[in-house]
Design an enzyme around this catalytic site. Structure first.
Site, PDB file in Angstrom:
ATOM      1  N   GLU A  16      44.080  41.952   7.143  1.00  0.00           N
ATOM      2  CA  GLU A  16      44.134  43.450   7.982  1.00  0.00           C
ATOM      3  C   GLU A  16      45.517  44.351   6.845  1.00  0.00           C
ATOM      4  OE1 GLU A  16      45.061  45.275  11.607  1.00  0.00           O
ATOM      5  OE2 GLU A  16      46.563  46.365  10.915  1.00  0.00           O
ATOM      6  N   THR A  47      43.062  49.394   7.852  1.00  0.00           N
ATOM      7  CA  THR A  47      42.865  50.243   9.311  1.00  0.00           C
ATOM      8  C   THR A  47      42.849  51.764   9.261  1.00  0.00           C
ATOM      9  OG1 THR A  47      44.950  50.912   8.757  1.00  0.00           O
ATOM     10  CG2 THR A  47      45.005  48.598   9.987  1.00  0.00           C
ATOM     11  N   HIS A  77      38.767  49.942  11.101  1.00  0.00           N
ATOM     12  CA  HIS A  77      38.844  50.312  12.365  1.00  0.00           C
ATOM     13  C   HIS A  77      38.352  51.571  12.931  1.00  0.00           C
ATOM     14  CE1 HIS A  77      43.086  47.891  12.535  1.00  0.00           C
ATOM     15  NE2 HIS A  77      41.733  47.082  11.226  1.00  0.00           N
ATOM     16  N   ARG A 107      41.470  52.695  20.831  1.00  0.00           N
ATOM     17  CA  ARG A 107      41.429  53.938  21.822  1.00  0.00           C
ATOM     18  C   ARG A 107      42.272  55.049  20.418  1.00  0.00           C
ATOM     19  NH1 ARG A 107      46.608  55.143  25.535  1.00  0.00           N
ATOM     20  NH2 ARG A 107      47.222  55.056  23.278  1.00  0.00           N
ATOM     21  N   GLY A 108      43.692  54.344  19.995  1.00  0.00           N
ATOM     22  CA  GLY A 108      44.361  54.796  18.758  1.00  0.00           C
ATOM     23  C   GLY A 108      46.174  55.619  19.551  1.00  0.00           C
ATOM     24  N   GLN A 174      47.029  41.752  19.240  1.00  0.00           N
ATOM     25  CA  GLN A 174      48.016  42.245  18.518  1.00  0.00           C
ATOM     26  C   GLN A 174      49.106  41.515  18.178  1.00  0.00           C
ATOM     27  OE1 GLN A 174      49.832  43.683  16.549  1.00  0.00           O
ATOM     28  NE2 GLN A 174      48.768  46.012  18.099  1.00  0.00           N
ATOM     29  N   GLN A 210      61.691  46.693   9.353  1.00  0.00           N
ATOM     30  CA  GLN A 210      60.204  46.601  10.165  1.00  0.00           C
ATOM     31  C   GLN A 210      59.536  46.335  11.005  1.00  0.00           C
ATOM     32  OE1 GLN A 210      57.235  44.965   7.435  1.00  0.00           O
ATOM     33  NE2 GLN A 210      55.251  46.661   7.036  1.00  0.00           N
TER      34      GLN A 210
END
Length: 285
Positions: A16, A47, A77, A107-108, A174, A210
């Site tokens: 990703e 993304t 995405h 969904r976001g 995730q 992060q």
């Protein structure tokens, strides 16, 4: 090529990346892509930020570069919370025109600065709508440790089943740091008759601040072994990088020897991370 076809033949390796925030930086991402694509991933997902139009969306521009300049299959995405049907149709039209076949339907995240259209409240709504007139391969997201907004694990699995029944053909998880959580999640999915490929998403720890931010967003747990790494090396950048990469490699090897169907690596646009991981699993995947 539709991503779902990959899993009929082999285990997958995918990455990703995220589009640069500035148009000028889009040209500079070639240095990252040179390394990532040299590693021969099965696909690279890109993304998507809320509030962009299909005409100036950097996600689509980057996906085109991946597909046509580097010859690697992109997965775009596509979030839906902040778009109406007309806007989604425009995205679909552009993707089809560019020969992009694979969409990770999301969904976001909620964003106070961007209006929610209340047309598509869930990614399953987006998939159901788009499948009526578009022939994309749809991927979906899943949370091994429960979606942060879900009432319970049972509710979360039911919602995931709805997404799969709507037409999701592959699930990408995730991030998580405890493989036992993923294995329990896989068992729960099997009991719920969710039998499509479920690909674990792994993020190597190379920056303590992060990773804490990401964990707070996605609800991932800190295993004791992982916490020791953060506590010991958070102020030593080089040591944290090495320890974090070793931890991620141990996760990935454990997943692969447990017959998981692939690995999705959150690269954070860092080609060094991707190369180190691929060198560590070259003879395994």
């Amino acid at each position: 090529m539709k991503i779902s076809e990959i899993y009929k033949k082999k285990k997958s390796l995918s990455f990703e990346i995220y589009p640069p925030k500035k148009d000028a930086e889009l040209e500079n991402i070639d240095e990252t892509l040179d390394v990532l694509c040299e590693l021969k991933p099965d696909f690279i997902s890109v993304t998507f930020g809320a509030g962009g139009s299909s005409n100036n969306n950097r996600t689509i521009e980057l996906a085109k570069k991946i597909k046509y300049q580097y010859g690697v299959e992109p997965v775009v995405h596509l979030t839906c919370l902040h778009y109406d049907k007309q806007e989604i149709e425009e995205f679909a039209r552009v993707l089809e025109a560019e020969g992009i076949e694979n969409v990770l339907a999301l969904r976001g995240d909620r964003n106070d600065r961007v209006e929610e259209k209340n047309v598509f409240k869930h990614s399953s709504d987006l998939i159901t709508y788009m499948k009526q007139s578009h022939d994309f391969c749809f991927l979906g997201a899943c949370y091994p440790e429960i979606h942060p907004e879900s009432e319970s694990r049972v509710t979360d699995i039911k919602d995931l089943k709805t997404k799969v029944d709507a037409g999701a053909e592959v699930l990408i998880s995730q991030l998580f740091f405890d493989n036992s959580s993923f294995f329990r999640f896989k068992e729960d999915c099997s009991l719920a008759d969710i039998n499509i490929p479920i690909i674990p998403g792994v993020m190597p720890v190379i920056n303590a601040a992060q990773i804490r931010r990401m964990v707070s967003i996605c609800n991932a747990a800190f295993p004791e072994r992982f916490q020791k790494i953060i506590n010991r090396y958070e102020n030593n950048r080089d040591a944290l990088f090495d320890a974090g990469m070793s931890y991620a490699l141990s996760q990935i090897i454990d997943l692969l020897v447990s017959d998981i169907q692939g690995i999705h690596l959150y690269t954070m646009n860092n080609p060094v991370v991707a190369r180190r991981i691929c060198e560590g699993i070259r003879n395994i995947i």
